[in-house]
Design an enzyme around this catalytic site. Sequence first.
Site, PDB file in Angstrom:
ATOM      1  N   SER A 157      31.229   8.890 -19.471  1.00 40.65           N
ATOM      2  CA  SER A 157      31.943   8.251 -18.368  1.00 40.65           C
ATOM      3  C   SER A 157      32.614   6.984 -18.860  1.00 40.65           C
ATOM      4  O   SER A 157      32.493   6.617 -20.033  1.00 40.65           O
ATOM      5  CB  SER A 157      30.970   7.915 -17.241  1.00 40.65           C
ATOM      6  OG  SER A 157      30.175   6.811 -17.616  1.00 40.65           O
ATOM      7  N   LYS A 158      33.296   6.317 -17.951  1.00 43.89           N
ATOM      8  CA  LYS A 158      34.027   5.106 -18.330  1.00 43.89           C
ATOM      9  C   LYS A 158      33.128   4.073 -19.000  1.00 43.89           C
ATOM     10  O   LYS A 158      33.581   3.281 -19.801  1.00 43.89           O
ATOM     11  CB  LYS A 158      34.687   4.461 -17.098  1.00 43.89           C
ATOM     12  CG  LYS A 158      35.770   5.303 -16.470  1.00 43.89           C
ATOM     13  CD  LYS A 158      35.332   5.885 -15.130  1.00 43.89           C
ATOM     14  CE  LYS A 158      34.930   7.338 -15.304  1.00 43.89           C
ATOM     15  NZ  LYS A 158      34.115   7.938 -14.298  1.00 43.89           N
ATOM     16  N   ARG A 159      31.869   4.114 -18.619  1.00 40.81           N
ATOM     17  CA  ARG A 159      30.933   3.163 -19.226  1.00 40.81           C
ATOM     18  C   ARG A 159      30.940   3.280 -20.741  1.00 40.81           C
ATOM     19  O   ARG A 159      30.650   2.338 -21.457  1.00 40.81           O
ATOM     20  CB  ARG A 159      29.491   3.440 -18.764  1.00 40.81           C
ATOM     21  CG  ARG A 159      29.211   3.207 -17.320  1.00 40.81           C
ATOM     22  CD  ARG A 159      27.695   3.077 -17.090  1.00 40.81           C
ATOM     23  NE  ARG A 159      26.873   3.802 -18.048  1.00 40.81           N
ATOM     24  CZ  ARG A 159      26.547   5.083 -17.966  1.00 40.81           C
ATOM     25  NH1 ARG A 159      26.987   5.814 -16.982  1.00 40.81           N
ATOM     26  NH2 ARG A 159      25.778   5.639 -18.876  1.00 40.81           N
TER      27      ARG A 159
END
Length: 494
Positions: free
Chosen positions: A265-267
């Site tokens: 994910s963007k994390r």
Amino acid sequence: MSDFSQNSSSNPSPTPLSSTTGGVRVRFAPSPTGYLHVGGARTALFNWLYARHVGGTLILRIEDTDFERSTSEMVDGILQGLSWLGITWDEGPFYQSQRMDLYARAAEKLVANGHAYYCFCTKEQMDDYRAKASNEGRTPMYPETCRKIDPAEAARRKQAGEPAAVRFKVPEHGSTVFDDAVFGKVEFQNEEIEDFVLLRSDGVPTYHLSVVADDIDMRMTHILRGADHLSNTPKQKMLYEALGVPCPIFAHVPLILGPDKTRLSKRHGATSVMAYRDEGIVPEAFRNFLALLGWTPKDSSKEVLGDRELIELFSLDGIAHSNAVFDRAKLDWFNTEYIRAYPSEKLLPLVEEEWKKAGLVPGTADAAQLVATIELVKSRARSLKDFAGSFRAFFSDTYENDPAAVEKFLKDPAVREMLVELASRYETTAEFTEQSTEQVLRDFASEKGVKAGALINGSRVALTGQAVAPSLFAVMVNLGRERTVARLKRAKEL
RNA sequence: GGCGCUAUCGUCUAGGGGUUAGGACGUGAGAUUCUCAAUCUUAAAACCCGGGUUCGAUUCCCGGUAGCGCUACCA
């Protein structure tokens, strides 16, 4: 509300193949609720590789039935991402938003043949029910209230204008089994599957209906998709059966995880494919890297594989069963491999993009000279960004001097003085070749009683602003006498 | 919670009833050199746990654990 009007001029249904051709037909079916992400890109890539390997047909289908979240910008982004990766399709893009009647007809057919029924429960009722069920620790399953309504009665209410969804009548007993090309036999108990919605009360199909209706209509032979759909597959198989159509072969591809082994994910940094282009990754490197995430060719010893090789080697049985972690360091390694192997002429346009972005105007417009310079430095590049970054001094007279490099090799004032003196020698030498420049420097060094290395390293910083660069004398020749002299003379001010 | 899938170096993976468990990325050391990259040499680094089956399991079976996925009138 999304607007796909630019495509609405043509909304062809795929033309049936002549009955004599029975080739493989696969599809990539992204939902335009986000950019093309790494996982989607790999799914697309696997479909493409498979289609090309078997000489089949790849269909692109945009699954935009979620009107709330789908946008045409995302469609453009996905198309852009695919084109960057060099993935081409043979049919489409088809837009589900323009094929609504197909799904409505399929739903009607299922109601008519008794495999589905109208459900008059509202979304609110369902939400309440679910909340209550999970509070009580029960698995929330649709209680099938409307399944018990007499079909004639239901048809009347529907006719009278009462809002109704269409639900699939999941068999009460037994199990649904399919043979996944990657995972093998997978079995689900029918009791665990609730009567799922096919058509929302506003007439918009849910995923299960639209995929199956389209996959049937587009005559898909293989469904190659993310393993997140594995648990959806029994529902879809039931739909094929209820529609009286043979099931395609399913091949579920394990997911891509972040370094912490949770879903990417963007994390974890960039998830959009285009972000990697923006970071200076070349598409071939990204493609090669992606292909090897979750798939291995029979002969796993070779890893740097071009598209021809990937296509030739690709097979479903080389697909892994377990999820793979996205390893940025390995991507970077592929990138260096590809940049180094790229013909410099082919690199030039890509590099020019980077210059544009960095506001760099090359000191020469001579393409041959630029190519020669790229040739000189490319083996040290980790990304295309380096050509506008740490290699900037090779292409422009305006560049920064790395303070750490100055500190390391030019902190001695005596060295700086000597470089100025060396510059004057270069002004007057007859030749300006790698041999002559080296000879001059080495003679000069022994004259002064200093190590040649000290002058070489100092010169490198004076010439490039960096402690890291190719062989100094190649750099000098590349820069030319004039620039070499000018930059050496400026060494004093550094 | 229920259901499903999965489990080999840090990562991607090969392999498979008896192997020194192989390769690649990354990491450490050394060689080389004009810095760095490259190159070469080299080192450390793995079969999740517990039961079976077997002469022998990392490999086959079962259980556990963990991770992930699904569990929507999202896709």
